[in-house]
Design a protein around this motif. Structure first.
Motif, short mmCIF file in Angstrom:
data_model
loop_
_atom_site.label_atom_id
_atom_site.label_comp_id
_atom_site.label_asym_id
_atom_site.label_seq_id
_atom_site.Cartn_x
_atom_site.Cartn_y
_atom_site.Cartn_z
N ASN A 1 0.66 -1.20 -0.02
CA ASN A 1 0.03 -0.06 0.17
C ASN A 1 1.01 1.25 -0.20
O ASN A 1 0.47 2.13 -0.46
CB ASN A 1 -0.97 0.03 1.21
CG ASN A 1 -2.07 -0.91 1.13
OD1 ASN A 1 -2.46 -1.37 0.08
ND2 ASN A 1 -2.14 -1.73 2.20
N HIS A 2 2.34 1.17 0.37
CA HIS A 2 3.08 2.25 0.46
C HIS A 2 3.75 2.62 -0.77
O HIS A 2 4.20 1.65 -1.15
CB HIS A 2 3.64 2.25 1.65
CG HIS A 2 2.96 2.31 3.13
ND1 HIS A 2 2.36 3.50 3.55
CD2 HIS A 2 2.56 1.27 3.84
CE1 HIS A 2 1.81 3.20 4.67
NE2 HIS A 2 1.71 1.90 4.83
N LYS A 3 4.36 3.87 -0.80
CA LYS A 3 5.09 4.30 -2.04
C LYS A 3 6.43 3.22 -2.01
O LYS A 3 6.90 2.80 -2.72
CB LYS A 3 5.12 5.69 -2.37
CG LYS A 3 5.47 6.13 -3.56
CD LYS A 3 5.58 7.66 -3.54
CE LYS A 3 5.45 8.14 -4.94
NZ LYS A 3 5.43 9.73 -4.95
N ALA B 1 7.27 0.80 -0.22
CA ALA B 1 6.99 -0.54 -0.28
C ALA B 1 7.10 -1.01 -1.72
O ALA B 1 7.70 -2.16 -2.10
CB ALA B 1 5.83 -1.12 0.28
N LEU B 2 6.24 -0.53 -2.54
CA LEU B 2 6.37 -0.65 -4.04
C LEU B 2 7.80 -0.54 -4.59
O LEU B 2 8.19 -1.22 -5.20
CB LEU B 2 5.51 0.23 -4.74
CG LEU B 2 3.86 -0.04 -4.37
CD1 LEU B 2 3.24 1.34 -4.84
CD2 LEU B 2 3.42 -1.12 -4.98
N LYS B 3 8.41 0.46 -4.14
CA LYS B 3 9.77 0.71 -4.49
C LYS B 3 10.75 -0.39 -4.22
O LYS B 3 11.48 -0.75 -4.77
CB LYS B 3 10.36 2.05 -4.21
CG LYS B 3 11.93 2.44 -4.46
CD LYS B 3 12.05 3.79 -4.15
CE LYS B 3 13.68 4.18 -4.64
NZ LYS B 3 14.03 5.31 -4.17
N ARG B 4 10.51 -0.87 -2.87
CA ARG B 4 11.35 -1.77 -2.42
C ARG B 4 10.94 -3.26 -3.15
O ARG B 4 12.12 -3.76 -3.24
CB ARG B 4 10.85 -1.97 -0.89
CG ARG B 4 11.65 -3.18 -0.07
CD ARG B 4 13.14 -3.39 -0.19
NE ARG B 4 13.51 -2.04 0.72
CZ ARG B 4 14.88 -1.46 0.53
NH1 ARG B 4 15.70 -1.86 -0.38
NH2 ARG B 4 15.19 -0.35 1.14
N ILE B 5 9.94 -3.53 -3.67
CA ILE B 5 9.61 -4.71 -4.45
C ILE B 5 10.53 -4.42 -5.57
O ILE B 5 11.07 -5.71 -6.31
CB ILE B 5 8.06 -4.63 -4.68
CG1 ILE B 5 7.22 -5.14 -3.17
CG2 ILE B 5 7.87 -5.70 -5.66
CD1 ILE B 5 5.85 -5.15 -3.57
N ARG B 6 10.44 -3.34 -6.42
CA ARG B 6 11.18 -3.24 -7.69
C ARG B 6 12.47 -3.34 -7.49
O ARG B 6 13.20 -4.12 -8.32
CB ARG B 6 10.73 -1.90 -8.23
CG ARG B 6 9.34 -1.59 -8.79
CD ARG B 6 9.21 -0.44 -9.55
NE ARG B 6 9.78 0.70 -8.96
CZ ARG B 6 9.01 1.73 -8.21
NH1 ARG B 6 7.70 1.43 -8.17
NH2 ARG B 6 9.61 2.71 -7.96
N SER B 7 13.13 -2.81 -6.27
CA SER B 7 14.52 -2.63 -6.15
C SER B 7 15.14 -4.20 -5.89
O SER B 7 16.24 -4.50 -6.22
CB SER B 7 15.01 -1.95 -5.18
OG SER B 7 14.56 -2.10 -3.98
N ASN B 8 14.21 -4.83 -4.90
CA ASN B 8 14.54 -6.38 -4.73
C ASN B 8 14.60 -7.41 -6.06
O ASN B 8 15.38 -8.08 -6.12
CB ASN B 8 13.86 -6.78 -3.55
CG ASN B 8 13.71 -6.18 -2.20
OD1 ASN B 8 14.68 -5.56 -1.99
ND2 ASN B 8 12.69 -6.40 -1.44
#
Length: 83
Positions: free
Chosen positions: A3-5, A7-14
């Motif tokens: 839900n958080h911006k 967290a979405l960035k973390r998913i992409r970077s991971n």
């Protein structure tokens, strides 16, 4: 779903890091296989430093354990010396 911006960035970077780590690890494994299959001492001696460098980089980034890196380098050094 996140839900958080951040967290979405973390998913992409991971995912990007995972793919990079897989590529580097597979490339190193192929280089190790190539060195082990080499029968020519001259070629093995020129290949050895680059393979050791690749292994060290993986250990530094914690893709493989430090002791595993040491064991791999030791076995490869013995293989090159035995040729």
């Amino acid at each position: 779903m996140a839900n958080h911006k951040s967290a979405l960035k973390r998913i992409r970077s991971n995912e990007a890091k995972r793919l990079r780590n897989r590529y580097q690890h597979k490339t190193t494994r192929n280089a190790i296989k190539k060195l082990r299959d080499t029968e020519d001492k001259k070629e093995a001696e020129t290949l050895y430093p680059s393979v050791v460098s690749m292994i060290d980089k993986l250990a530094k980034k914690n893709i493989i354990h430090t002791n595993k890196a040491s064991n791999l380098k030791s076995k490869l050094a013995k293989h090159v010396a035995a040729l």
